[in-house]
Design a protein around this motif. Structure first.
Motif, PDB file in Angstrom:
ATOM      1  N   LEU A 164       0.827  -1.207   0.000  1.00 25.34           N
ATOM      2  CA  LEU A 164       0.000   0.000   0.000  1.00 25.34           C
ATOM      3  C   LEU A 164       0.864   1.261   0.000  1.00 25.34           C
ATOM      4  CD1 LEU A 164      -2.519  -1.323   2.655  1.00 25.34           C
ATOM      5  CD2 LEU A 164      -2.737  -1.418   0.166  1.00 25.34           C
ATOM      6  N   GLU A 165       2.069   1.131  -0.512  1.00 26.08           N
ATOM      7  CA  GLU A 165       3.032   2.236  -0.570  1.00 26.08           C
ATOM      8  C   GLU A 165       2.396   3.479  -1.191  1.00 26.08           C
ATOM      9  OE1 GLU A 165       6.793   3.484   0.433  1.00 26.08           O
ATOM     10  OE2 GLU A 165       6.180   1.392   0.530  1.00 26.08           O
ATOM     11  N   GLY A 166       2.564   4.619  -0.524  1.00 25.88           N
ATOM     12  CA  GLY A 166       2.055   5.886  -1.031  1.00 25.88           C
ATOM     13  C   GLY A 166       0.569   6.123  -0.830  1.00 25.88           C
ATOM     14  N   LYS A 167      -0.118   5.179  -0.206  1.00 30.72           N
ATOM     15  CA  LYS A 167      -1.559   5.304   0.054  1.00 30.72           C
ATOM     16  C   LYS A 167      -1.772   5.682   1.520  1.00 30.72           C
ATOM     17  CE  LYS A 167      -2.771   3.262  -3.915  1.00 30.72           C
ATOM     18  NZ  LYS A 167      -3.562   3.830  -4.941  1.00 30.72           N
ATOM     19  N   PHE A 168      -2.868   6.376   1.779  1.00 31.85           N
ATOM     20  CA  PHE A 168      -3.309   6.634   3.148  1.00 31.85           C
ATOM     21  C   PHE A 168      -4.184   5.447   3.530  1.00 31.85           C
ATOM     22  CE2 PHE A 168      -5.581   8.317   6.676  1.00 31.85           C
ATOM     23  CZ  PHE A 168      -4.734   9.256   7.246  1.00 31.85           C
ATOM     24  N   LYS A 169      -3.911   4.839   4.682  1.00 35.78           N
ATOM     25  CA  LYS A 169      -4.589   3.613   5.077  1.00 35.78           C
ATOM     26  C   LYS A 169      -5.514   3.855   6.277  1.00 35.78           C
ATOM     27  CE  LYS A 169      -0.361   2.833   4.824  1.00 35.78           C
ATOM     28  NZ  LYS A 169       0.267   3.684   3.815  1.00 35.78           N
ATOM     29  N   GLU A 185     -15.471   6.904  -2.154  1.00 37.85           N
ATOM     30  CA  GLU A 185     -15.440   6.058  -3.346  1.00 37.85           C
ATOM     31  C   GLU A 185     -14.796   6.826  -4.496  1.00 37.85           C
ATOM     32  OE1 GLU A 185     -18.420   3.314  -6.081  1.00 37.85           O
ATOM     33  OE2 GLU A 185     -19.283   4.672  -4.602  1.00 37.85           O
ATOM     34  N   GLY A 186     -13.868   6.176  -5.161  1.00 35.19           N
ATOM     35  CA  GLY A 186     -13.190   6.799  -6.282  1.00 35.19           C
ATOM     36  C   GLY A 186     -11.901   7.519  -5.922  1.00 35.19           C
ATOM     37  N   ASN A 187     -11.637   7.705  -4.638  1.00 33.25           N
ATOM     38  CA  ASN A 187     -10.383   8.324  -4.217  1.00 33.25           C
ATOM     39  C   ASN A 187      -9.358   7.207  -4.072  1.00 33.25           C
ATOM     40  OD1 ASN A 187      -8.185   9.462  -2.881  1.00 33.25           O
ATOM     41  ND2 ASN A 187      -9.445  10.812  -1.630  1.00 33.25           N
ATOM     42  N   ASP A 188      -8.496   7.073  -5.057  1.00 33.25           N
ATOM     43  CA  ASP A 188      -7.539   5.963  -5.046  1.00 33.25           C
ATOM     44  C   ASP A 188      -6.326   6.210  -4.165  1.00 33.25           C
ATOM     45  OD1 ASP A 188      -6.315   7.860  -6.643  1.00 33.25           O
ATOM     46  OD2 ASP A 188      -5.770   6.453  -8.230  1.00 33.25           O
ATOM     47  N   LYS A 189      -6.306   7.324  -3.447  1.00 28.09           N
ATOM     48  CA  LYS A 189      -5.209   7.624  -2.513  1.00 28.09           C
ATOM     49  C   LYS A 189      -5.507   7.119  -1.099  1.00 28.09           C
ATOM     50  CE  LYS A 189      -2.670   9.893  -5.431  1.00 28.09           C
ATOM     51  NZ  LYS A 189      -1.481   9.300  -5.954  1.00 28.09           N
ATOM     52  N   VAL A 190      -6.772   6.731  -0.854  1.00 31.77           N
ATOM     53  CA  VAL A 190      -7.184   6.241   0.466  1.00 31.77           C
ATOM     54  C   VAL A 190      -7.633   4.792   0.331  1.00 31.77           C
ATOM     55  CG1 VAL A 190      -8.759   6.558   2.416  1.00 31.77           C
ATOM     56  CG2 VAL A 190      -7.918   8.568   1.160  1.00 31.77           C
ATOM     57  N   VAL A 191      -7.066   3.929   1.186  1.00 33.63           N
ATOM     58  CA  VAL A 191      -7.385   2.502   1.186  1.00 33.63           C
ATOM     59  C   VAL A 191      -8.036   2.152   2.521  1.00 33.63           C
ATOM     60  CG1 VAL A 191      -6.393   0.177   1.148  1.00 33.63           C
ATOM     61  CG2 VAL A 191      -5.445   1.964  -0.316  1.00 33.63           C
ATOM     62  N   LEU A 206     -14.690   7.900  16.949  1.00 38.19           N
ATOM     63  CA  LEU A 206     -14.504   8.485  15.636  1.00 38.19           C
ATOM     64  C   LEU A 206     -15.799   9.164  15.219  1.00 38.19           C
ATOM     65  CD1 LEU A 206     -12.465   8.010  12.908  1.00 38.19           C
ATOM     66  CD2 LEU A 206     -14.634   7.027  12.215  1.00 38.19           C
ATOM     67  N   TYR A 207     -15.688  10.347  14.682  1.00 41.77           N
ATOM     68  CA  TYR A 207     -16.830  11.053  14.121  1.00 41.77           C
ATOM     69  C   TYR A 207     -16.692  10.966  12.610  1.00 41.77           C
ATOM     70  CZ  TYR A 207     -17.327  12.674  18.862  1.00 41.77           C
ATOM     71  OH  TYR A 207     -17.478  12.705  20.224  1.00 41.77           O
ATOM     72  N   ALA A 208     -17.571  10.197  11.979  1.00 42.75           N
ATOM     73  CA  ALA A 208     -17.442   9.914  10.547  1.00 42.75           C
ATOM     74  C   ALA A 208     -17.399  11.185   9.714  1.00 42.75           C
ATOM     75  CB  ALA A 208     -18.567   9.001  10.083  1.00 42.75           C
ATOM     76  N   SER A 209     -18.236  12.166  10.012  1.00 45.39           N
ATOM     77  CA  SER A 209     -18.269  13.380   9.189  1.00 45.39           C
ATOM     78  C   SER A 209     -16.939  14.129   9.256  1.00 45.39           C
ATOM     79  CB  SER A 209     -19.429  14.291   9.589  1.00 45.39           C
ATOM     80  OG  SER A 209     -19.305  14.681  10.945  1.00 45.39           O
ATOM     81  N   SER A 210     -16.357  14.219  10.426  1.00 48.17           N
ATOM     82  CA  SER A 210     -15.054  14.882  10.559  1.00 48.17           C
ATOM     83  C   SER A 210     -13.951  14.066   9.881  1.00 48.17           C
ATOM     84  CB  SER A 210     -14.708  15.092  12.028  1.00 48.17           C
ATOM     85  OG  SER A 210     -15.633  15.959  12.634  1.00 48.17           O
ATOM     86  N   ALA A 211     -14.029  12.747  10.001  1.00 50.75           N
ATOM     87  CA  ALA A 211     -13.049  11.881   9.351  1.00 50.75           C
ATOM     88  C   ALA A 211     -13.136  12.047   7.832  1.00 50.75           C
ATOM     89  CB  ALA A 211     -13.268  10.423   9.744  1.00 50.75           C
ATOM     90  N   ILE A 212     -14.342  12.118   7.301  1.00 49.45           N
ATOM     91  CA  ILE A 212     -14.523  12.305   5.862  1.00 49.45           C
ATOM     92  C   ILE A 212     -13.933  13.645   5.424  1.00 49.45           C
ATOM     93  CG2 ILE A 212     -16.255  12.688   4.051  1.00 49.45           C
ATOM     94  CD1 ILE A 212     -17.978  10.548   5.619  1.00 49.45           C
ATOM     95  N   ASP A 213     -14.214  14.703   6.185  1.00 50.72           N
ATOM     96  CA  ASP A 213     -13.644  16.023   5.860  1.00 50.72           C
ATOM     97  C   ASP A 213     -12.124  15.930   5.774  1.00 50.72           C
ATOM     98  OD1 ASP A 213     -16.180  17.134   5.836  1.00 50.72           O
ATOM     99  OD2 ASP A 213     -15.984  18.055   7.827  1.00 50.72           O
ATOM    100  N   PHE A 214     -11.510  15.241   6.720  1.00 50.56           N
ATOM    101  CA  PHE A 214     -10.063  15.085   6.727  1.00 50.56           C
ATOM    102  C   PHE A 214      -9.599  14.239   5.548  1.00 50.56           C
ATOM    103  CE2 PHE A 214      -6.475  12.344   7.969  1.00 50.56           C
ATOM    104  CZ  PHE A 214      -5.479  13.306   8.057  1.00 50.56           C
ATOM    105  N   LEU A 215     -10.228  13.088   5.338  1.00 54.33           N
ATOM    106  CA  LEU A 215      -9.804  12.156   4.284  1.00 54.33           C
ATOM    107  C   LEU A 215      -9.993  12.741   2.891  1.00 54.33           C
ATOM    108  CD1 LEU A 215     -11.164   8.863   5.852  1.00 54.33           C
ATOM    109  CD2 LEU A 215      -8.758   9.539   5.660  1.00 54.33           C
ATOM    110  N   GLU A 216     -10.973  13.614   2.717  1.00 53.97           N
ATOM    111  CA  GLU A 216     -11.192  14.234   1.398  1.00 53.97           C
ATOM    112  C   GLU A 216     -10.052  15.176   1.013  1.00 53.97           C
ATOM    113  OE1 GLU A 216     -15.189  15.827   1.773  1.00 53.97           O
ATOM    114  OE2 GLU A 216     -15.981  14.085   0.681  1.00 53.97           O
ATOM    115  N   THR A 217      -9.232  15.568   1.965  1.00 52.76           N
ATOM    116  CA  THR A 217      -8.087  16.427   1.643  1.00 52.76           C
ATOM    117  C   THR A 217      -6.934  15.627   1.052  1.00 52.76           C
ATOM    118  OG1 THR A 217      -7.012  16.268   3.824  1.00 52.76           O
ATOM    119  CG2 THR A 217      -8.685  17.999   3.539  1.00 52.76           C
ATOM    120  N   ILE A 218      -7.007  14.316   1.113  1.00 56.42           N
ATOM    121  CA  ILE A 218      -5.950  13.445   0.614  1.00 56.42           C
ATOM    122  C   ILE A 218      -6.244  13.117  -0.843  1.00 56.42           C
ATOM    123  CG2 ILE A 218      -4.788  11.225   0.878  1.00 56.42           C
ATOM    124  CD1 ILE A 218      -5.740  11.427   3.889  1.00 56.42           C
ATOM    125  N   ARG A 219      -5.468  13.679  -1.694  1.00 56.45           N
ATOM    126  CA  ARG A 219      -5.641  13.482  -3.137  1.00 56.45           C
ATOM    127  C   ARG A 219      -4.317  13.156  -3.775  1.00 56.45           C
ATOM    128  NH1 ARG A 219     -10.776  12.597  -4.248  1.00 56.45           N
ATOM    129  NH2 ARG A 219     -12.091  13.938  -3.077  1.00 56.45           N
TER     130      ARG A 219
END
Length: 161
Positions: free
Chosen positions: A35-40, A68-74, A148-161
């Motif tokens: 998973l090199e280079g991916k956010f896990k 879905e569709g963000n290939d930088k997050v696994v 974990l607060y899913a909405s806050s986690a999503i906000d954070f994870l959406e910054t990973i591109r």
């Protein structure tokens, strides 16, 4: 998700023996190097855990669908067995994957010998289940907690591109 300041530590290897792919088919072991280079995002659960079903899996499903569709997050779900070995089985893990229609890899971790404490639980010092672990692209553990607060986690994870 409010990320609390915590000491970063290098993510240990998963050492999970049994994996299935997004479709529930047996798969080879997944390693950090795969998973090199991916956010896990790891979600640790047990099939019999009420909190996993009432809070953990709904949060995971919300995040997986939103990213879905963000290939930088696994996303990976791992059954971290540390009790109830006769109930938290590989087959129950498969049923859980299907129940939530999660098209992500699932791992079954009941230790090296499949009947001792989970390697993830030991190596990542988790406090049980449900548990979320966020590992950055450089394999540093950024988040390792029960809450974990899913909405806050999503906000954070959406910054990973």
């Amino acid at each position: 998700m409010s990320i609390r300041t915590q000491e970063l530590f290098r993510a240990p290897e998963f050492n999970v023996n049994h994996w299935v792919d997004a479709n529930g088919n047996k798969a080879k072991a997944i390693n950090l190097s795969d998973l090199e280079g991916k956010f896990k995002v790891l979600f640790c659960f047990q099939s019999w855990c009420r909190g996993c079903h009432s809070k953990g899996f709904p949060n995971l499903k919300t995040m997986v669908d939103a990213l879905e569709g963000n290939d930088k997050v696994v996303f990976l779900a791992i059954q971290t067995v540390f009790e109830g070995y006769e109930i938290n089985t590989f087959d129950k893990m498969l049923a859980t994957q299907k129940q939530y229609d999660l098209k992500i890899p699932f791992g079954h971790d009941a230790g090296k010998d499949d009947k001792s404490q989970s390697n993830i639980l030991t190596n990542y010092k988790t406090g049980g289940t449900p548990w979320f672990i966020f590992i950055d692209t450089h394999n540093n553990v950024l988040y390792n907690d029960f809450h974990l607060y899913a909405s806050s986690a999503i906000d954070f994870l959406e910054t990973i591109r």
